[in-house]
Design a protein around this motif. Structure first.
Motif, PDB file in Angstrom:
ATOM      1  N   PRO A  44      30.857 -15.586  16.697  1.00  0.00           N
ATOM      2  CA  PRO A  44      30.063 -14.850  15.712  1.00  0.00           C
ATOM      3  C   PRO A  44      28.621 -15.330  15.672  1.00  0.00           C
ATOM      4  N   GLU A  45      27.698 -14.380  15.696  1.00  0.00           N
ATOM      5  CA  GLU A  45      26.282 -14.711  15.621  1.00  0.00           C
ATOM      6  C   GLU A  45      25.923 -15.035  14.176  1.00  0.00           C
ATOM      7  N   PRO A  46      25.088 -16.044  13.949  1.00  0.00           N
ATOM      8  CA  PRO A  46      24.683 -16.329  12.571  1.00  0.00           C
ATOM      9  C   PRO A  46      23.857 -15.192  11.996  1.00  0.00           C
ATOM     10  N   LYS A  47      24.062 -14.917  10.732  1.00  0.00           N
ATOM     11  CA  LYS A  47      23.340 -13.825  10.086  1.00  0.00           C
ATOM     12  C   LYS A  47      21.863 -14.165   9.924  1.00  0.00           C
ATOM     13  N   TYR A  48      21.585 -15.425   9.598  1.00  0.00           N
ATOM     14  CA  TYR A  48      20.209 -15.871   9.376  1.00  0.00           C
ATOM     15  C   TYR A  48      19.775 -16.795  10.519  1.00  0.00           C
ATOM     16  N   ARG A  49      18.664 -16.460  11.150  1.00  0.00           N
ATOM     17  CA  ARG A  49      18.195 -17.235  12.307  1.00  0.00           C
ATOM     18  C   ARG A  49      17.255 -18.376  11.905  1.00  0.00           C
ATOM     19  N   GLY A  50      16.796 -18.372  10.675  1.00  0.00           N
ATOM     20  CA  GLY A  50      15.893 -19.406  10.199  1.00  0.00           C
ATOM     21  C   GLY A  50      15.497 -19.111   8.769  1.00  0.00           C
ATOM     22  N   PRO A  51      14.729 -19.999   8.134  1.00  0.00           N
ATOM     23  CA  PRO A  51      14.397 -19.802   6.724  1.00  0.00           C
ATOM     24  C   PRO A  51      13.591 -18.534   6.441  1.00  0.00           C
ATOM     25  N   LEU A  52      12.604 -18.229   7.271  1.00  0.00           N
ATOM     26  CA  LEU A  52      11.794 -17.033   7.038  1.00  0.00           C
ATOM     27  C   LEU A  52      12.609 -15.765   7.274  1.00  0.00           C
ATOM     28  N   HIS A  53      13.439 -15.786   8.327  1.00  0.00           N
ATOM     29  CA  HIS A  53      14.319 -14.651   8.585  1.00  0.00           C
ATOM     30  C   HIS A  53      15.322 -14.488   7.448  1.00  0.00           C
ATOM     31  N   CYS A  54      15.787 -15.591   6.899  1.00  0.00           N
ATOM     32  CA  CYS A  54      16.713 -15.548   5.773  1.00  0.00           C
ATOM     33  C   CYS A  54      16.059 -14.915   4.552  1.00  0.00           C
ATOM     34  N   LEU A  55      14.839 -15.342   4.231  1.00  0.00           N
ATOM     35  CA  LEU A  55      14.131 -14.785   3.077  1.00  0.00           C
ATOM     36  C   LEU A  55      13.873 -13.291   3.257  1.00  0.00           C
ATOM     37  N   ALA A  56      13.471 -12.899   4.475  1.00  0.00           N
ATOM     38  CA  ALA A  56      13.199 -11.482   4.739  1.00  0.00           C
ATOM     39  C   ALA A  56      14.475 -10.651   4.626  1.00  0.00           C
ATOM     40  N   THR A  57      15.582 -11.192   5.139  1.00  0.00           N
ATOM     41  CA  THR A  57      16.861 -10.481   5.086  1.00  0.00           C
ATOM     42  C   THR A  57      17.358 -10.340   3.653  1.00  0.00           C
ATOM     43  N   VAL A  58      17.269 -11.418   2.879  1.00  0.00           N
ATOM     44  CA  VAL A  58      17.706 -11.373   1.479  1.00  0.00           C
ATOM     45  C   VAL A  58      16.852 -10.384   0.691  1.00  0.00           C
ATOM     46  N   ALA A  59      15.524 -10.412   0.905  1.00  0.00           N
ATOM     47  CA  ALA A  59      14.634  -9.485   0.195  1.00  0.00           C
ATOM     48  C   ALA A  59      14.941  -8.035   0.562  1.00  0.00           C
ATOM     49  N   ARG A  60      15.243  -7.793   1.850  1.00  0.00           N
ATOM     50  CA  ARG A  60      15.538  -6.423   2.290  1.00  0.00           C
ATOM     51  C   ARG A  60      16.880  -5.931   1.741  1.00  0.00           C
ATOM     52  N   GLU A  61      17.894  -6.799   1.750  1.00  0.00           N
ATOM     53  CA  GLU A  61      19.235  -6.373   1.361  1.00  0.00           C
ATOM     54  C   GLU A  61      19.480  -6.443  -0.145  1.00  0.00           C
ATOM     55  N   GLU A  62      18.861  -7.421  -0.813  1.00  0.00           N
ATOM     56  CA  GLU A  62      19.174  -7.653  -2.225  1.00  0.00           C
ATOM     57  C   GLU A  62      17.977  -7.471  -3.150  1.00  0.00           C
ATOM     58  N   GLY A  63      16.801  -7.241  -2.540  1.00  0.00           N
ATOM     59  CA  GLY A  63      15.604  -7.057  -3.350  1.00  0.00           C
ATOM     60  C   GLY A  63      15.045  -8.384  -3.856  1.00  0.00           C
ATOM     61  N   LEU A  64      14.041  -8.276  -4.714  1.00  0.00           N
ATOM     62  CA  LEU A  64      13.397  -9.466  -5.260  1.00  0.00           C
ATOM     63  C   LEU A  64      14.384 -10.308  -6.058  1.00  0.00           C
ATOM     64  N   ARG A  65      15.345  -9.663  -6.698  1.00  0.00           N
ATOM     65  CA  ARG A  65      16.336 -10.397  -7.491  1.00  0.00           C
ATOM     66  C   ARG A  65      17.155 -11.335  -6.612  1.00  0.00           C
ATOM     67  N   GLY A  66      17.345 -10.957  -5.355  1.00  0.00           N
ATOM     68  CA  GLY A  66      18.102 -11.810  -4.454  1.00  0.00           C
ATOM     69  C   GLY A  66      17.415 -13.139  -4.200  1.00  0.00           C
ATOM     70  N   LEU A  67      16.067 -13.115  -4.155  1.00  0.00           N
ATOM     71  CA  LEU A  67      15.308 -14.342  -3.923  1.00  0.00           C
ATOM     72  C   LEU A  67      15.357 -15.265  -5.139  1.00  0.00           C
ATOM     73  N   TYR A  68      15.679 -14.702  -6.300  1.00  0.00           N
ATOM     74  CA  TYR A  68      15.771 -15.507  -7.520  1.00  0.00           C
ATOM     75  C   TYR A  68      17.200 -15.556  -8.046  1.00  0.00           C
ATOM     76  N   LYS A  69      18.137 -15.367  -7.154  1.00  0.00           N
ATOM     77  CA  LYS A  69      19.551 -15.473  -7.525  1.00  0.00           C
ATOM     78  C   LYS A  69      19.850 -16.911  -7.936  1.00  0.00           C
ATOM     79  N   GLY A  70      20.543 -17.091  -9.038  1.00  0.00           N
ATOM     80  CA  GLY A  70      20.842 -18.426  -9.528  1.00  0.00           C
ATOM     81  C   GLY A  70      19.706 -19.079 -10.281  1.00  0.00           C
ATOM     82  N   SER A  71      18.625 -18.320 -10.545  1.00  0.00           N
ATOM     83  CA  SER A  71      17.463 -18.924 -11.214  1.00  0.00           C
ATOM     84  C   SER A  71      17.767 -19.297 -12.662  1.00  0.00           C
TER      85      SER A  71
END
Length: 285
Positions: free
Chosen positions: A132-159
């Motif tokens: 299985p390929e990892p979903k996130y390739r790095g921190p910036l790719h992770c942030l971009a993916t979370v923002a695209r899939e979950e919106g701004l709220r995803g970046l502040y999940k657990g805040s």
């Protein structure tokens, strides 16, 4: 990285179990996964935290005592410390989300494969493409993916848990440091020597993480929960579910590691902090 895995994975029975499993599956790189973004932003976050603390403390002293250089009361220090913890959440939440997602994605993938049935998981991957390929390739790719899939709220999940963690932990942090410095100051002096600062800073870091760990566990679980099927509806649901399934001890997972690393780190932090304060006072006088 071990605290995040211990806090989010019930299968780990202790620190050494987590270390052995991480090394077995991911080798040395696994221990540093997701740390590049926090390392790059730690200076900014620390400067904002300490700057907010000093600014709030000076403002409170000016309002209450007429001078920003007046000796603050313990309540003043506590309030200023709490404010510094709350402000830093707006900077740290996205980096915390990226760190937790990168550190837990391997376990999440394995859990989904196991849930899909034994036939879907071959004993050994015959070739790299079959793994299985990892979903996130790095921190910036992770942030971009979370923002695209979950919106701004995803970046502040657990805040919400992060606010509760940092608010009272930073109040404890600065208050305990101030009290210990007062106790360790030689007679006739208002500040301790370098050894006193080292001890006070280290102990303040340990006490801060001791009160922060319960909400740190909940924060990590909420932030890791965005991968795949969501399990928790919010902070309270996560807290109740975790305690019901694993007992009250779950709230102190990772406590030993957090406190162990907090002592040397905060020894250095407060020595640097005091050195900068002395330097700025020298430049202004």
């Amino acid at each position: 990285m071990t605290p995040v895995r211990i806090q989010t994975e019930p299968k780990y029975t202790g620190i050494w179990h987590c270390i052995r499993d991480t090394y077995h599956r991911e080798r040395v790189w696994g221990f540093y996964r997701g740390l590049s973004l926090p390392v790059c932003t730690v200076s900014l976050v620390s400067s904002v935290s300490f700057g907010t603390y000093r600014h709030c403390l000076a403002h409170i002293c000016r309002l209450r005592y007429g001078s920003p250089d007046a000796k603050p009361a313990k309540a003043d220090i506590t309030l200023s410390g709490c404010a510094s913890g709350l402000v830093r959440v707006f900077l740290t939440s996205p980096t915390e989300v990226a760190k937790v997602r990168l550190q837990t994605q391997t376990q999440m993938q394995q859990r989904r494969l196991s849930a899909s049935g034994p036939s879907a998981v071959p004993p050994v991957c015959p070739a790299p493409p079959a793994c299985p390929e990892p979903k996130y390739r790095g921190p910036l790719h992770c942030l971009a993916t979370v923002a695209r899939e979950e919106g701004l709220r995803g970046l502040y999940k657990g805040s919400s848990a992060l606010l509760l963690r940092d608010g009272h932990s930073f109040a404890t942090y600065f208050l305990s440091y101030a009290v210990l410095c007062e106790c360790l100051s030689p007679a006739g002096h208002s500040h301790p020597d370098v050894l006193g600062v080292l001890v006070a800073g280290g102990c303040a870091g340990v006490l801060a993480w001791a009160v922060a760990t319960p909400m740190d566990v909940i924060k990590s679980r909420l932030q890791a929960d965005g991968q795949g099927q969501r399990r928790y509806r919010g902070l309270l649901h996560c807290l109740v579910t975790s305690v019901r399934e694993e007992g009250p001890r779950v709230l102190f997972k990772g406590l030993l590691i957090n406190c162990g690393r907090a002592f040397p780190v905060n020894m250095v932090v407060f020595v640097a902090y005091e050195a900068v304060l002395r330097l700025t006072r020298g430049l202004l006088t």
